[in-house]
Design a protein around this motif. Structure first.
Motif, short mmCIF file in Angstrom:
data_model
loop_
_atom_site.label_atom_id
_atom_site.label_comp_id
_atom_site.label_asym_id
_atom_site.label_seq_id
_atom_site.Cartn_x
_atom_site.Cartn_y
_atom_site.Cartn_z
N LYS A 1 0.82 -1.20 0.00
CA LYS A 1 0.00 0.00 0.00
C LYS A 1 0.86 1.26 0.00
O LYS A 1 0.63 2.18 -0.77
CB LYS A 1 -0.91 -0.01 1.23
CG LYS A 1 -1.80 1.20 1.28
CD LYS A 1 -2.53 1.29 2.58
CE LYS A 1 -2.93 2.75 2.73
NZ LYS A 1 -3.13 3.21 4.01
N GLU A 2 1.88 1.26 0.86
CA GLU A 2 2.71 2.47 0.96
C GLU A 2 3.48 2.74 -0.32
O GLU A 2 3.61 3.88 -0.75
CB GLU A 2 3.69 2.34 2.14
CG GLU A 2 3.00 2.36 3.50
CD GLU A 2 2.23 3.65 3.76
OE1 GLU A 2 2.78 4.73 3.50
OE2 GLU A 2 1.07 3.56 4.19
N LEU A 3 4.01 1.67 -0.92
CA LEU A 3 4.80 1.85 -2.14
C LEU A 3 3.92 1.93 -3.38
O LEU A 3 4.39 2.19 -4.48
CB LEU A 3 5.79 0.68 -2.31
CG LEU A 3 6.89 0.58 -1.25
CD1 LEU A 3 7.72 -0.68 -1.49
CD2 LEU A 3 7.80 1.79 -1.31
N ARG A 4 2.63 1.69 -3.18
CA ARG A 4 1.67 1.68 -4.28
C ARG A 4 2.02 0.67 -5.35
O ARG A 4 2.10 1.00 -6.52
CB ARG A 4 1.55 3.07 -4.88
CG ARG A 4 0.70 3.91 -3.97
CD ARG A 4 0.56 5.29 -4.50
NE ARG A 4 -0.71 5.82 -4.10
CZ ARG A 4 -1.52 6.48 -4.90
NH1 ARG A 4 -1.18 6.66 -6.14
NH2 ARG A 4 -2.66 6.93 -4.45
N ILE A 5 2.27 -0.54 -4.88
CA ILE A 5 2.51 -1.61 -5.84
C ILE A 5 1.62 -2.79 -5.46
O ILE A 5 0.92 -2.72 -4.46
CB ILE A 5 3.99 -2.07 -5.80
CG1 ILE A 5 4.38 -2.44 -4.37
CG2 ILE A 5 4.90 -1.00 -6.36
CD1 ILE A 5 5.81 -2.91 -4.24
N SER A 6 1.65 -3.79 -6.28
CA SER A 6 0.78 -4.93 -6.03
C SER A 6 1.29 -5.76 -4.87
O SER A 6 2.49 -5.90 -4.66
CB SER A 6 0.72 -5.79 -7.29
OG SER A 6 0.19 -7.06 -6.97
N VAL A 7 0.38 -6.31 -4.10
CA VAL A 7 0.76 -7.14 -2.96
C VAL A 7 1.44 -8.42 -3.44
O VAL A 7 2.19 -9.06 -2.70
CB VAL A 7 -0.48 -7.43 -2.08
CG1 VAL A 7 -1.35 -8.50 -2.72
CG2 VAL A 7 -0.08 -7.84 -0.69
N ILE A 8 1.19 -8.79 -4.68
CA ILE A 8 1.84 -9.96 -5.25
C ILE A 8 3.35 -9.72 -5.35
O ILE A 8 4.16 -10.64 -5.13
CB ILE A 8 1.26 -10.29 -6.64
CG1 ILE A 8 -0.22 -10.63 -6.51
CG2 ILE A 8 2.01 -11.43 -7.29
CD1 ILE A 8 -0.90 -10.88 -7.83
N ARG B 1 -4.62 -12.53 -15.63
CA ARG B 1 -3.41 -12.98 -14.96
C ARG B 1 -2.87 -11.88 -14.06
O ARG B 1 -3.37 -10.77 -14.06
CB ARG B 1 -2.36 -13.39 -15.97
CG ARG B 1 -2.25 -12.45 -17.15
CD ARG B 1 -1.60 -13.10 -18.32
NE ARG B 1 -0.18 -13.24 -18.08
CZ ARG B 1 0.74 -13.19 -19.05
NH1 ARG B 1 0.38 -13.00 -20.29
NH2 ARG B 1 2.01 -13.36 -18.76
N ASP B 2 -1.83 -12.22 -13.30
CA ASP B 2 -1.34 -11.20 -12.37
C ASP B 2 -0.59 -10.12 -13.14
O ASP B 2 0.08 -10.37 -14.12
CB ASP B 2 -0.49 -11.82 -11.26
CG ASP B 2 0.83 -12.32 -11.76
OD1 ASP B 2 0.89 -13.49 -12.19
OD2 ASP B 2 1.80 -11.55 -11.74
N LYS B 3 -0.75 -8.91 -12.67
CA LYS B 3 -0.25 -7.75 -13.37
C LYS B 3 1.25 -7.82 -13.61
O LYS B 3 1.73 -7.43 -14.66
CB LYS B 3 -0.60 -6.48 -12.56
CG LYS B 3 -0.21 -5.20 -13.26
CD LYS B 3 -0.37 -4.01 -12.37
CE LYS B 3 0.62 -4.07 -11.22
NZ LYS B 3 0.46 -2.93 -10.31
N GLU B 4 1.95 -8.34 -12.64
CA GLU B 4 3.40 -8.36 -12.78
C GLU B 4 3.84 -9.21 -13.96
O GLU B 4 4.72 -8.81 -14.72
CB GLU B 4 4.02 -8.90 -11.50
CG GLU B 4 5.38 -8.30 -11.27
CD GLU B 4 5.99 -8.83 -10.01
OE1 GLU B 4 6.85 -9.72 -10.12
OE2 GLU B 4 5.59 -8.37 -8.95
#
Lengths: 124, 289, 207
Positions: free
Chosen positions: A44-51, B212-215
């Motif tokens: 959340k803080e870095l604004r990236i995906s949790v994946i 699929r996953d964004k990454e």
């Protein structure tokens, strides 16, 4: 704890995060047993995906730097740290041994080999 | 762990448009972005999930429940934000609360008031005096105030400035701090999803292109840039769509890592979601050899 | 359903206020003309139109689509609309009847019983109106129904006119009274059928 990621770097984001955390652990800025921010909060803080953060933490865990306890979070691995460092040295020795082998068999001098090592260390 | 949403072979047929065999799922604790050009079928999918329109084939399960047989149960736990707020212009935020607390059993007046304060919405101001951004924020406040587990947003950020969009994205990130909650965010403003989505489902012309996953999407897709001449040497199967200009050619590649090795020396950039969408559409318009 | 009705009343607040104002005007006219039944009938017509207004608002704001995404069944939506229509028309008849009774009746040469009959007839007509108009709105939308509904109101008048022209015997007072006495059951049946029809249409409507 500071984590800076760059979108334009060639290095994938999860790799950047893992590398920075490894660095902090190795240099002692993060101590054994210290709690890391949860994957979700970091995402959340870095604004990236949790994946992505999950992948970074998984890599850190695989390499023995952290331990994740379900329901409680991720912590810097304790006693294993010394072993991890030793393990990393062992791997480096292995790789360098191969390099030395090649150098010797092709008549490349030690100082030339050292130059290559220095250049690489600066570039990567 | 069960899925938040499971769509299997869902179809909906209209006279001039058909959504065919859509299958994808949304895990818990994540944000799924639904992208596609206007008319691709994104809103149709949202309406099918909410049973606003009848499906012609397939199954839809939300929280593991059939969305038609257990419709009421499903809707109790779903928060919805559509492109227009359903309340009349003469009503104000306080009126909305009076209405909603009699519709949702777990309506939280406290949560609602807090959202209104955060969004700077006055209780007595009539909706007709709201800006578009405020209307959207009110919709979101309403959707969140009955503590839903699944948040569905259909084009909520169209027409909003980047500042408000950023606030909304932050809200969504906050929402999924709870691992049991998920978000489905349908939009054609792909830059928003580029930031916060965990998974991407791409719908084009009524069909599912990928889910699929964004990454991995960002890792795999790439834009190849080359001269007209070099373009001739490229394997047609590797290209999804291309665009020629006076000085060269650009093509969308589905497997960037492979292509990098195969076509050494040619410039390859990562592809943005917007570019991926564009080139898929271009493929239809004859931008494909 | 309570929430739905609250929404309708809150949305119609202004319109109802306007209607009440017009009711006051009708009372004045009725007073001037010494005809208490005038206010009663005009008011009922106006309040019946409010239902159309409410449906029109819903169409404009795409309320149905939004409401149905919440735990609100299609049945509840239709019930709430019928309740709204019946409540509004009943309340308006009672209101104008009471006002006319106390303010105008003393001045006119109509008996209390006659006024009550007029009020009841107006009530019956308004219920039949609702029964005809609501399914039409569900099927064809508000705009097209508006045009049709004017015709619906005009129809009885045309019917009576033709009847008179044809020279046939007008039903006697006794026969009319008899018809009114029997009317509650048929009226309920008509509204009931109307509801079922509307429900069927609404269940098959896509939003």
């Amino acid at each position: 704890m500071d984590i800076i990621i760059s979108n334009s770097s060639k290095k994938p984001i999860y790799d950047q995060i893992a590398a920075q955390i490894k660095d902090m652990i190795m240099s002692g800025r993060l101590e054994a047993g210290e709690a890391l921010p949860s994957m979700r909060v970091l995402a959340k803080e870095l604004r990236i995906s949790v994946i992505t953060t999950k992948r970074a933490y998984e890599e850190l865990e695989r390499d023995g730097f952290i331990e994740t306890v379900t329901g409680r979070g991720s912590f810097v691995a304790g006693r294993n740290l010394e072993f991890v460092r030793e393990e990393q040295f062992r791997r480096i020795e292995e790789h360098l041994a191969k390099a030395v082998d090649i150098a010797k068999s092709s008549d490349i001098r030690l100082d030339e080999l050292s130059d290559v090592l220095e250049t690489l260390y600066e570039e990567i | 762990m069960g899925k938040m949403l499971q769509m299997e072979d869902v179809s909906k047929i209209y006279d001039e448009f058909a959504l065919k065999d859509i299958s994808f799922s949304i895990p818990k604790g994540c944000i799924m972005g639904l992208i596609g050009e206007n008319g691709a079928g994104k809103t149709t999918i949202v309406k099918l999930i909410l049973n606003l329109i009848q499906r012609d084939a397939g199954q839809i399960h939300v929280f593991g429940l059939d969305n038609i047989e257990r419709e009421a149960e499903v809707k109790k736990r779903v928060g919805v934000v559509l492109d227009e707020i359903g309340f009349g212009e003469e009503l104000n935020a306080a009126n909305v609360s009076s209405i909603m607390k009699n519709i949702h059993r777990n309506w939280s007046e406290a949560a609602y008031s807090e959202y209104l304060t955060t969004f700077n919405i006055q209780q007595k101001k009539k909706i007709k005096d709201y800006s578009k951004g405020m209307k959207t924020k009110l919709s979101i406040a309403v959707a969140l105030s009955h503590n839903p587990d699944f948040l569905i947003l259909d084009e909520p950020t169209s027409g909003l400035d980047p500042v408000i969009r950023s606030e909304i994205l932050d809200l969504l990130l906050d929402f999924i701090q709870d691992e049991e909650k998920s978000v489905l965010f349908s939009t054609h403003i792909t830059s928003d999803l580029e930031k916060i989505a965990d998974y991407i489902t791409f719908i084009h012309d009524g069909e599912l292109v990928f889910s699929r996953d964004k990454e991995s999407v960002q890792d795999d897709y790439g834009i190849l840039k080359c001269t007209m001449q070099e373009f001739g040497t490229i394997d047609r199967d590797d290209i999804i769509g291309y665009r020629k200009n006076r000085f060269g050619c650009e093509a969308l590649i589905a497997n960037r890592q492979e292509a990098d090795i195969k076509y050494k020396g040619l410039a390859m950039d990562p592809a943005s979601l917007e570019e991926i969408m564009l080139y898929y559409v271009k493929a239809e318009e004859g931008g494909r050899a | 359903m309570k929430g739905l009705m609250i929404k309708d009343f809150l949305t119609l607040k202004k319109s109802i206020a306007t209607m009440l104002l017009m009711n006051a005007f009708f009372l004045v006219f009725a007073y001037a003309g010494g005809d208490p039944s005038y206010a009663v009938s005009m008011t009922a017509i106006m309040f019946s139109m409010l239902t159309l207004t409410s449906m029109s608002y819903d169409q404009m704001t795409k309320w149905d689509r939004y409401a149905l995404s919440m735990p609100v069944s299609r049945k509840e939506v239709v019930i709430s609309k019928y309740l709204l229509a019946i409540l509004l028309s009943t309340a308006s008849v009672l209101l104008s009847f009471t006002a006319s009774f106390f303010l105008i009746l003393p001045k006119s040469d109509m008996s209390a019983q006659e006024l009550m009959l007029v009020a009841y007839t107006v009530f019956v007509v308004s219920q039949v109106y609702i029964a005809i108009v609501l399914p039409l709105i569900y099927k064809f939308g508000v705009e097209r129904t508006r045009i049709i509904s004017i015709g619906v109101l005009a129809l009885p008048m045309v019917f009576v006119l033709l009847f008179v022209k044809s020279g046939m015997q007008m039903p006697g007072e006794e026969q009319l009274l008899f018809a009114l006495k029997c009317s509650p059951l048929p009226v309920m049946l008509i509204v009931g059928c109307s509801f079922l029809t509307s429900l069927k249409i609404y269940r098959n409507t896509e939003f």
